[in-house]
Design an enzyme around this catalytic site. Structure first.
Site, PDB file in Angstrom:
ATOM      1  N   TYR A  64      13.161   8.428   6.843  1.00 16.18           N
ATOM      2  CA  TYR A  64      13.656   7.090   7.156  1.00 16.18           C
ATOM      3  C   TYR A  64      14.695   7.208   8.269  1.00 16.18           C
ATOM      4  CZ  TYR A  64      11.746   5.950   2.496  1.00 16.18           C
ATOM      5  OH  TYR A  64      10.943   5.784   1.395  1.00 16.18           O
ATOM      6  N   PHE A  75       9.547   9.895   0.991  1.00 17.13           N
ATOM      7  CA  PHE A  75       9.557   8.607   0.298  1.00 17.13           C
ATOM      8  C   PHE A  75      10.788   8.384  -0.576  1.00 17.13           C
ATOM      9  CE2 PHE A  75       4.982   9.422   1.018  1.00 17.13           C
ATOM     10  CZ  PHE A  75       4.683   8.314   1.786  1.00 17.13           C
ATOM     11  N   HIS A 182      -1.813   4.135   3.573  1.00 21.55           N
ATOM     12  CA  HIS A 182      -0.393   4.436   3.386  1.00 21.55           C
ATOM     13  C   HIS A 182       0.266   3.308   2.587  1.00 21.55           C
ATOM     14  CE1 HIS A 182       3.825   5.196   4.557  1.00 21.55           C
ATOM     15  NE2 HIS A 182       3.438   6.427   4.788  1.00 21.55           N
TER      16      HIS A 182
END
Length: 221
Positions: A64, A75, A182
């Site tokens: 991120y 994730f 995804h």
């Protein structure tokens, strides 16, 4: 400043760390502005799940690029983040539909501790510049990790085209291979939702005489 490689366990033997990492370190030293995740978390996925412990592989893309959101596990988001969960939120939605469990904890370290390797395909990203380190050299590490994992059957969760392309490197005939869209908000409705990956993985593990993954909050186990 060089990375601390003392916690890598068996991964430390990969040629990447002597052949390729010095060049990446030199290029990172030239970057102005924040780079995520924090330096001591860049190799968190490998540190948390040594090669002999890997039972499941989940391939992400890059970390991120929002401050405070990347923790080095694909994730995963620190529990004190407080912002939008995006892909992780959709993963939790599918988990609830699949197994009927509601997960609240966004830090996925407990998955890693159960043998789920949460590996991004680029291990760093500059703030606000998604995919900017895609060609930095991290793919060499990912290739070597995949080759190391191809020695025995694993459950492979390959979400999205980039993960699936890399997954072709894994050729052991015993792998469980689950390929879907995804979980990003842009693509989750194109086949991620309804794919039931968590129950499939647990069924496969238990059929092999292995224990299931507790995908729910650790407190619920």
């Amino acid at each position: 400043m060089a990375f601390d490689l003392s916690r890598l366990g068996g991964w430390r033997e990969l040629p990447f760390f002597s052949d390729t990492l010095p060049g990446i370190e030199a290029r990172l030293a030239e970057v102005t502005g924040p780079v995520f995740p924090p330096r001591d978390r860049v190799f968190a996925a490998l540190e948390r799940t040594p090669p002999e412990a890997v039972r499941v592989l989940i391939l992400g893309q890059d970390p991120y690029h929002t401050p405070g959101k990347a923790d080095g596990l694909a994730f995963s988001i620190p529990r004190d983040f407080g912002g939008k969960l995006d892909s992780l939120g959709n993963i939790f939605k599918e988990l609830h539909e699949d197994l009927g469990v509601a997960r609240q904890r966004t830090d996925l370290a407990d998955w890693a501790d159960q043998g789920v390797l949460l590996l991004n395909t680029a291990l760093t990203v500059p703030q606000g510049r998604a995919h900017a380190h895609k060609a930095l050299g991290w793919k060499t590490l990912v290739h070597q990790v995949l080759d190391r994992l191809d020695t025995a059957p694993r459950a492979l969760l390959l979400w999205g085209n980039p993960a699936q392309a890399l997954g072709r490197r894994l050729r052991h005939t015993g792998h469980l291979r689950i390929e879907t869209a995804h979980p990003s908000p842009l693509s989750a409705y194109r086949g991620f939702f309804g794919s039931r990956p968590f129950s499939q993985v647990n069924g496969w593990l238990q059929a092999r005489g292995d224990r299931a993954i507790n995908w729910a909050d650790p407190e619920a186990s």
